[in-house]
Design an enzyme around this catalytic site. Structure first.
Site, PDB file in Angstrom:
ATOM      1  N   HIS A 102      52.240  43.984  45.557  1.00  0.00           N
ATOM      2  CA  HIS A 102      53.011  44.294  46.693  1.00  0.00           C
ATOM      3  C   HIS A 102      54.630  44.189  46.197  1.00  0.00           C
ATOM      4  CE1 HIS A 102      49.475  41.709  48.173  1.00  0.00           C
ATOM      5  NE2 HIS A 102      49.245  42.712  49.333  1.00  0.00           N
ATOM      6  N   GLU A 269      36.569  45.373  49.430  1.00  0.00           N
ATOM      7  CA  GLU A 269      36.602  44.282  49.042  1.00  0.00           C
ATOM      8  C   GLU A 269      35.213  43.447  49.251  1.00  0.00           C
ATOM      9  OE1 GLU A 269      40.277  41.733  49.503  1.00  0.00           O
ATOM     10  OE2 GLU A 269      39.082  40.054  49.722  1.00  0.00           O
ATOM     11  N   HIS A 272      35.637  40.721  52.085  1.00  0.00           N
ATOM     12  CA  HIS A 272      35.827  41.596  53.577  1.00  0.00           C
ATOM     13  C   HIS A 272      34.557  41.952  54.015  1.00  0.00           C
ATOM     14  CE1 HIS A 272      40.405  42.147  52.625  1.00  0.00           C
ATOM     15  NE2 HIS A 272      40.041  40.772  52.434  1.00  0.00           N
ATOM     16  N   ASP A 297      37.886  45.862  45.402  1.00  0.00           N
ATOM     17  CA  ASP A 297      38.530  44.574  45.282  1.00  0.00           C
ATOM     18  C   ASP A 297      37.469  43.555  44.673  1.00  0.00           C
ATOM     19  OD1 ASP A 297      41.321  45.255  45.734  1.00  0.00           O
ATOM     20  OD2 ASP A 297      41.524  44.068  47.296  1.00  0.00           O
ATOM     21  N   ASP A 308      38.562  34.268  54.463  1.00  0.00           N
ATOM     22  CA  ASP A 308      38.562  34.872  53.355  1.00  0.00           C
ATOM     23  C   ASP A 308      38.960  33.801  51.966  1.00  0.00           C
ATOM     24  OD1 ASP A 308      38.615  37.306  51.806  1.00  0.00           O
ATOM     25  OD2 ASP A 308      40.764  37.505  52.451  1.00  0.00           O
ATOM     26  N   ASP A 310      38.355  34.385  48.725  1.00  0.00           N
ATOM     27  CA  ASP A 310      38.943  35.352  47.750  1.00  0.00           C
ATOM     28  C   ASP A 310      38.785  34.572  46.433  1.00  0.00           C
ATOM     29  OD1 ASP A 310      39.877  37.148  48.938  1.00  0.00           O
ATOM     30  OD2 ASP A 310      41.968  36.739  49.120  1.00  0.00           O
TER      31      ASP A 310
END
Lengths: 437, 437, 437, 437
Positions: A102, A269, A272, A297, A308, A310
């Site tokens: 980002h 992802e 997700h 992802d 999430d 991750d």
């Protein structure tokens, strides 16, 4: 800061499944050819700058837990540059050629858009230099439109028109620098593009604004000659109660409704996917069947938690499913596998960063090996082919070509009498799948 | 069987909120005009034949619990006709003008398609006769493509081509009889159109078959001059692990992909909405914004259970949200509110059938009254209007008309400096919403 | 009915991981010794009569799909006896020595309690005879207190006292026949012992009744000299909205509150574990740490569905976790692994019954092999030991012995200053776990 | 900082249901007597210092959004004192007599335990002074054992013994200051007392440590003469994957197992209840039936999100259920209703703090009024009483007194024949419940 960032960590090499060395690959062998393609080209693994270099270990109830030795506690441009050098050392030691970012992860927010852009340029210049002589480049870039309070009501879907303009300016710049660095894709994750309650929201107007925003992004991409793929990353919720890009089908409907279906692909992802009530494999297949599978992802969630997490994916069965979709898609390039995965809050050693990535890469590599084995062994695809064999008949063909109307079908149904309906053999399919691992 | 089916039950009348009579309406006053329309025309309430007359109280762990006095234990045509008479008495006592049915609910399955069709014709003839002299007619009809084992792999998406043909023949007939009875809509709920595991499923081929099936349905509808709306009813799962019409957005994407978007609308069910991770209000708004809001299956689920409980909705707040969407849609006709809701397994008195419907109708009526009150009072819509007021500017207009490219927006962003972002006032919106009840 | 029930199915044998034969074991080798115990003694596998011989494939939206050749369509005693012979042939071909049953699965309900008991006696007599000369016996028996409509409000927790008495009579008889057949455990699954809504429920009174019921069961067990373990099987919900034995901790609290903690153990089912928001491993460990791990219902759910799918477990990672708990528990005897798992609705071949059990047994066997490998390899247990090593200090000992009060601890805290908190090494633990498979 | 903190906000007064003023109570009338008790005494409302004065609006994807005018950007003791004065002005304007706090919310963490304690003392002294002449005091205090990285593996269940000692020292001090301020309860919320994965966790040892910790807390409470109730606050997960105090039943089992059942009560939070798969009403009733209902954290979650949203409760039906439990419990004192609820991230006006609390208080007040109305009207309790009336028989009494063994019950069952099982009247119960609002 002088010298190595990871002094005790060797170049990570393939040592095969029997090694006891946590800092070695057991299944990922970058140069090994599988189904006519090198492993590294199947995966195009990418390190997510934000998790690996900006992840603090903080959570909604806890402060930061990570104190990497190269951090000096500031959010300065010089710190950003030092961090970028750490990133390149990390990529090289891991043997990975792509990274994702980002805008605001890699360079500090300034007091104005102009200052933020200058900060970004300075860091990008260093990244460009560090890329030289290597194959390293961004898999994708993106703009961070969710952390800053100005985006609390959304970026492209903010109730404030000035925020929309700001978001556009930020995406414009992020797209430019992604292009400059040779990035191959550009991602839109709309973490704030959604709502907390419909009571105070004009959903129709917000969705129209989102479409206008994407149209402008497509136009600008073409204007600057950026040939990378634009990717939408579906997620059902968190931080918003409802995110407009809920899942692959929802994003596809949006793209079709606004005539944008040929301009975007999806970044699926796994975490997700499960938050939206689907398996990762389902979302990949939905994307693929809509012609939208663009990037993955690579991560996983916790089946018992509603947010999430991750995590790095370590479930070999899941990885095998994922790779089955990728093989069917003929690979994932110009997309790849971005590790949108983070160390657990409680994992605080520098070596944990390597262990996590190695574990994730090895799991995917094992998934690829299994998927190929299942494919080559043939009994699972044979089972499916046999299951649908009645459709390979004359009538099947007529239906598939749109030539069988209800009257004709009724006539056939009467001729057939009660249809024979064989077993779906799910347990056999599961046995074949598991035994092949 | 002689005489009344519901001897102790009076004609249900409006007695106002203060009545203690469980067999009276407290809020639903059919002829009362609200926002220029009679209450009965806002709702177009419909009784679901299958739940009310064929519901047994059975569940995955339990046998039937209901023994209605008019049932003789057979699944004969004469029993089917007696049941149909009970249905009309029920509708009249309740003061409801619509009913919904599956073909196999109202008439028994025969030993062949021909016999099944004959059974159906016989019962339909009686229904036609019973309708005479009343305003009663079907809100919609549909074909039951999920109960019979032939449909275990799906109807339109079965792995067996002969089942596809059988399903087509069944839909053809069900559409004909719906048309014959003056039905205003025809519904597709694909309870078996999905998969249990992707391991043995060719999802792409199945989706193509589903599209061919819908195309043939559209063609046949036109051929026979049936002007009713075709409705798809989304549901995420159950009985399948994944149903292809997962939610409103998924169904919309399917319709767009296959060029069917102008031929169908959606039948939104509140319990299906929550099972798919959305509020009912969200699904209604999604359908509405896609131009697809066609009908409502009025029920509710249990927020703590992961299956379809099909309860009568008694939450006034939820009903208020639902009616807000219906008002925005300018009403729901030619669709209506079908009570796709069933008595609890443990509710075994005949009067419970009335109490449940009265309670459901009263809740919706209360929802309508509240929604109108909130609308007329104006402070909630004022809050929303104010929230988006910056979009009513020159720049807002330019963006909405697609005239603001990234370069222009960046210029504006620089001019604006840091945007001011006001409070979203969610708590105030909630206070207004709750206080108006 | 003459001859074999499973004519085409051979005796299932161990052929090792490389076999392509679906009717052979790849990992389960009954007589092989592992950690000083034969594989068959680690597992004590049991076939669930209800799923395997009474499962119809029906679901809330669908009729029966299974038509086993030996079924004659009746629910007679003679059919019950034929089915029992099929059961024994199945057990022998599979090489399994235990079976589990509900009273009403194996013998038809009669028109009175007396008649039901007589039916049961007749079938039990045959089972007794069939057991002779084999090692086969029931792992456990139980009473079916959920299918019949009399139990719609519960058995021991029914709002009707006469139903409580009926349930007691049924459990009494089921316990007697379990004892007569040499059964080693007796199970209570309270499918209807819970509520649908608190609005009409006196939860306190119902829980007291349940305790009285269990006390009476304990007394009767002792009276007839039945030494088998009494087991409670937790499940959070379905068919009720809330089942009183929600999960292991809830059941343990109930047993402690009513002074029954020493008289019962728990039967942990993996699918019930995940429905209650836990992993199966968590529930097993919770049971174990409360001294309550008595039996395992070996199955799995679907991570994306909110109901009990009762699938055969084929996830090797999950099986490895389960076996880790069993090894820590020193085995599971006199309990065992009951396959409370059913064929998918769409699996309709007789051979599917074998494939499903073989696949389930092989998965558990693979789990045992992996758990032993991880244990013997030692790096995972080493990681845990190291993690808690500070507790092996003097202070750790004092605290564990209850000798460290707050004042002493405050003094030590001040001496220590800011504690050092090392990494939890979760990614390393996951890498070790996965690599060992 | 000079003058008022909330200059534009008047003293909040009761104006009745028809007012349009958002800064007035519609249903909460503090001094009004209901069922022999003033409304304020039914509720004992409390403001949560952490949410109202330390809540930043940050979330896992976003930075702070709140900039209260009295904040100076520092975490100094002087800022802490100014904030405490704001707290007292807030309480007074709202007309609330209780507040709740964590040690580290009200005073900054120092560089050592000693310094932290000194900071705390300084702020506490001011609070003591501000309390003077008012009725304001803490409903409860607690120690923040989750934010600081030292607690990342837990406090009482940390893998590091020195952290256990540190946690003990912190609780010791927090208990002292709660006592000093006249606090009536002390709460333990174990946000980090749980695990992220069982792979690296010794759950048995951790649970033992937790018990030792609670024992020491009980001893210390008695030693210093603190008569407040010790409360455990169950929560299933978040931040950990699994928290040891999962729900009310789990906490009760723990307390019973370790002989602590008479020393603790529970603080039930509605949002935690729904995250654990229960209704709030269920958790309150479970606590009550175990003699453990001590306090209520009044908030609500979002039925479609899987994390703790800590919203102000505005659902009147839910509030009515909650108050039904409280009335059955004879009130909640010495506990109360703590608003463990926070402004949405996007609500950034100072007045939003007032609106949110007013809305929450009014909703609870409406719940009380409804619960009383339902109680006094009597038809719902009549329905329940009738439902269980068969238990008021001789046999019912014998069973409830433990005098009915299985043989006697079997005899009665045979005498009774097939029991009659009446309707549970759920729809009628729901109608009564909803109509009374």
């Amino acid at each position: 800061w002088k010298g190595d960032f990871f002094p005790g960590i060797p170049q990570i090499k393939y040592e095969g499944p029997s090694t006891k060395n946590p800092l070695a690959y057991r299944w990922y062998n970058a140069e090994e050819e599988i189904l006519g393609k090198k492993m590294k080209d199947w995966f195009r693994f990418s390190v997510a700058f934000w998790h690996t270099f900006r992840g603090t270990g903080g959570d909604p109830f806890g402060a930061a837990t990570k104190y990497w030795p190269w951090e000096d506690g500031t959010n300065s441009v010089s710190m950003a540059k030092r961090r970028m050098r750490a990133n390149f050392e990390f990529l090289k030691k891991l043997g990975v050629d792509w990274w994702c970012f980002h805008d605001r992860d890699i360079a500090p927010d300034g007091n104005s858009l102009e200052e933020s852009n200058n900060n970004l340029d300075e860091v990008i210049e260093l990244a460009k230099e560090l890329q030289k002589g290597s194959k390293i480049k961004p898999l994708w870039g993106t703009a961070q439109l969710f952390l800053h309070p100005r985006y609390m009501h959304g970026g492209a879907t903010s109730s404030e028109v000035a925020v929309y303009a700001y978001a556009a300016a930020q995406v414009k710049k992020a797209m430019e620098v992604t292009h400059y660095l040779g990035g191959e894709n550009y991602v839109f994750w709309g973490g704030r593009e959604g709502y907390q309650t419909l009571l105070n929201t004009d959903m129709g107007r917000e969705l129209d604004h989102l479409a206008r925003f994407f149209e402008a992004a497509v136009a600008y991409k073409k204007k600057i000659g950026f040939n990378g793929t634009l990717l939408i990353e579906p997620k059902p919720q968190e931080p918003t109660k409802h995110q407009y890009d809920w899942d692959a089908a929802t994003a596809a409907n949006f793209l079709r409704k606004y005539g944008l279906i040929d301009e975007f692909k999806l970044n699926i992802e796994c975490n997700h996917a499960t938050l939206s009530g689907h398996t990762c494999h389902h979302e990949l297949e939905t994307a693929r069947l809509n012609g939208l599978l663009g990037n993955i992802d690579a991560n996983t969630g916790d089946a018992q938690t509603g947010w999430d997490t991750d995590q790095f994916l370590t479930d070999v069965g899941e990885a095998t499913m994922v790779m089955t979709s990728v093989i069917r898609n003929g690979g994932i390039a110009p997309g790849g596998f971005n590790f949108d995965a983070k160390l657990r809050r409680e994992s605080t050693d520098v070596e944990d960063l390597f262990i996590a990535h190695i574990s994730g890469m090895d799991t995917m590599a094992r998934g690829l090996r299994n998927a190929v084995k299942i494919l080559e062994e043939g009994s699972l695809s044979g089972l499916v082919q046999k299951r649908y064999s009645s459709w390979d008949s004359e009538l099947g063909k007529q239906i598939e070509e749109g030539k069988a109307d209800f009257e004709y079908l009724e006539k056939k149904a009467k001729e057939f009498g009660e249809p024979k309906v064989p077993s779906a053999k799910q347990e056999l399919a599961e046995m074949i799948f598991q035994s092949s691992m």
